[in-house]
Design an enzyme around this catalytic site. Structure first.
Site, PDB file in Angstrom:
ATOM      1  N   SER A 108       0.685  -1.339   0.016  1.00 54.30           N
ATOM      2  CA  SER A 108      -0.045  -0.328   0.206  1.00 54.30           C
ATOM      3  C   SER A 108       0.914   0.908  -0.105  1.00 54.30           C
ATOM      4  O   SER A 108       1.738   1.506  -0.807  1.00 54.30           O
ATOM      5  CB  SER A 108      -1.182   0.115   1.457  1.00 54.30           C
ATOM      6  OG  SER A 108      -1.697   0.522   1.579  1.00 54.30           O
ATOM      7  N   ASP A 245      -2.638   5.912  -3.581  1.00 51.15           N
ATOM      8  CA  ASP A 245      -1.985   5.237  -2.594  1.00 51.15           C
ATOM      9  C   ASP A 245      -0.977   4.975  -3.133  1.00 51.15           C
ATOM     10  O   ASP A 245      -1.578   4.188  -4.877  1.00 51.15           O
ATOM     11  CB  ASP A 245      -1.774   5.221  -1.266  1.00 51.15           C
ATOM     12  CG  ASP A 245      -3.158   3.367  -1.394  1.00 51.15           C
ATOM     13  OD1 ASP A 245      -2.969   4.242  -2.450  1.00 51.15           O
ATOM     14  OD2 ASP A 245      -2.936   2.892  -0.464  1.00 51.15           O
ATOM     15  N   ASP A 247      -1.033   1.134  -3.792  1.00 51.81           N
ATOM     16  CA  ASP A 247      -2.255   0.318  -4.443  1.00 51.81           C
ATOM     17  C   ASP A 247      -3.411   0.561  -4.984  1.00 51.81           C
ATOM     18  O   ASP A 247      -4.045  -0.167  -5.163  1.00 51.81           O
ATOM     19  CB  ASP A 247      -1.940  -1.018  -3.423  1.00 51.81           C
ATOM     20  CG  ASP A 247      -3.165  -0.355  -2.364  1.00 51.81           C
ATOM     21  OD1 ASP A 247      -2.555   0.627  -1.552  1.00 51.81           O
ATOM     22  OD2 ASP A 247      -3.489  -1.693  -1.818  1.00 51.81           O
ATOM     23  N   ASP A 249      -6.155   1.913  -3.134  1.00 52.42           N
ATOM     24  CA  ASP A 249      -7.490   1.947  -1.868  1.00 52.42           C
ATOM     25  C   ASP A 249      -8.036   2.861  -1.702  1.00 52.42           C
ATOM     26  O   ASP A 249      -8.621   3.496  -1.205  1.00 52.42           O
ATOM     27  CB  ASP A 249      -7.400   0.249  -1.586  1.00 52.42           C
ATOM     28  CG  ASP A 249      -6.180   0.645  -0.436  1.00 52.42           C
ATOM     29  OD1 ASP A 249      -5.807   1.263  -0.798  1.00 52.42           O
ATOM     30  OD2 ASP A 249      -6.216  -0.123   0.394  1.00 52.42           O
TER      31      ASP A 249
END
Length: 447
Positions: A108, A245, A247, A249
């Site tokens: 992340s 960010d 990843d 999400d």
């Protein structure tokens, strides 16, 4: 110490998070998630189970993906390798193709040397704590070891990105024609798909942070480093900036003047818009205990109830599913639109935020004015027992502070879930008052 944290397994790649661990974790996942009525029926019909595997662009994701694929295939699971795509894309694809489960390799918003493994169950949903515990236990047990034609195959998921883009575009209530959007992709998983999708939705797009090299993910860019995005929005005269960010999400935003619009403000905008359009389920928003008092005030003014949960988008989604609520999220930018996603989705959130700007013909600053943000101060008191948050002297000090604040603020003490630390959060009508009370309470917690 438990292997799984609040969002999967995470750590320094080739430190605690080795290829051996990834392979063993994948094998254990095949054992545990290969059980159940649907999985057993598929196996009885002579079909192998299927898993979607994806990653963000970290260099370590290459060997970790190979290890996960090896663990699954050696356990008789067919692997569809989706390559570099956002975490919410992986979750969506698990549901879209009716896969038995999915695995996302990502840490992340963490720096490049870290990595992580997130597992999605059938339907693209995150695993409950009890299932994670069963997988961790199964890592020490016997593995599935099929032979011959029973071993799994590893294939490229060729149209993974296209499926996700079509899904995002189909969700929009209004096109983005006329908007100039600056996208910060954090040199992460959204670097390819986000610019493509915003352009397809009709926006003029300027892109930064979209040159991943395996080592620069989240490095001075993305939702945890908004200065560059704000400067680019102002420099180009854009209408809005959207930050993901690593990843993708999460979604945070910047208005035309470079002011940050956080997850609470984004949720306020979307909740009011959805209620106006009659699509906000039960006229309710789900938020965590860390959400700003201003969000609660704004929702009350618009006849919207707020359900509170612990910190973590998995707990937000849990409450959303229990109450069949449609919108929820966190101040950090994890926003879940349950009609279209099973997890926080930064692209989906950003698209819908921009769609409301286009639909209403308003600037982001105008839309964000629906909520007044109360100054919020957070002090981390380290080196104290987590139980300190509920000791009598601390509870008494909190009570005094709450009387002092009245209805113009609030206090929240939250023990860390992973280390000896208590977080002291204070909101007040002005930042000086919030800081003074937070410092005073932190001193009491220190004893």
């Amino acid at each position: 110490m438990a292997l799984f944290g609040t969002d999967g397994v995470r750590g320094l790649a080739n430190g605690p998070l080795t290829a051996d661990l990834a392979l063993t974790l994948a094998q254990a996942t095949a054992v545990v998630l290969g059980q159940g009525r649907i999985a057993e029926a598929r196996k009885a019909a002579g079909k192998r189970l299927t898993a979607v595997v994806a990653r963000d662009p970290r260099i370590s994701g290459e060997f970790l993906t190979a290890a996960v694929a090896a663990g699954l295939a050696s356990s008789g699971v067919d692997v569809l390798d989706a390559g570099v795509i956002p975490t919410p894309a992986a979750a969506y694809l698990v549901a879209d193709i009716d896969a038995d489960f999915g695995v996302m390799i990502s840490a992340s918003h963490n720096p490049a040397p870290d990595n992580g493994i997130k597992i999605f169950a059938r339907g693209g949903v995150k695993l409950p704590d009890a299932v994670e515990a069963r997988i961790e236990e199964a890592m020490a047990g016997p593995k599935l070891q099929p032979t011959g034609g029973e071993v799994g195959r590893v294939r490229r998921f060729a149209d993974a990105e296209d499926r996700y883009v079509v899904h995002l575009l189909a969700s929009l209530p209004h096109r983005l024609n006329g908007l100039h959007v600056v996208l910060d992709c954090a040199n992460g998983a959204a670097s390819g798909v986000s610019p493509e999708t915003f352009r397809d939705a009709g926006a003029k797009v300027t892109v930064i942070g979209a040159d991943p090299d395996g080592l620069n993910i989240n490095d001075g860019v993305g939702s945890t480093h908004l200065d560059r995005l704000a400067a680019e929005v102002v420099r180009t005269g854009a209408d809005v900036g959207i930050a993901h960010d690593g990843d993708a999400d999460r979604c945070l935003a910047v208005d035309a003047d470079g002011r940050i619009i956080d997850g609470d403000q984004i949720m306020a905008i979307l909740a009011v818009a959805m209620k106006t359009r009659g699509v906000l389920a039960h006229d309710t928003l789900v938020a965590t205990v860390m959400s700003n008092l201003g969000l609660h005030r704004a929702m009350a003014d618009h006849g919207i109830s707020v359900e509170q949960t612990g910190v973590g988008d998995r707990y937000v989604l849990e409450r959303m599913n229990e109450g069949r609520f449609g919108l929820g999220g966190e101040q950090s930018g994890h926003v879940i639109m349950r009609e279209f996603a099973t997890t926080g989705d930064g692209l989906l959130t950003g698209l819908h935020l921009c769609a409301e700007m286009a639909r209403q013909g308003k600037t982001l600053a105008e839309l964000a004015s629906v909520m007044t943000v109360f100054p919020q101060v957070l002090v981390n008191v380290k080196g104290v027992e987590r139980s300190r948050a509920t000791d009598d002297d601390v509870t008494a000090a909190v009570a005094v502070a709450e009387v002092e604040l009245g209805d113009t603020g609030r206090v929240l003490l939250r023990p860390s879930g992973t280390e000896p630390m208590v977080r002291v959060m204070v909101e007040a009508a002005d930042s000086e008052t919030a800081q003074a009370i937070a410092d005073r309470l932190a001193d009491v917690v220190r004893g």
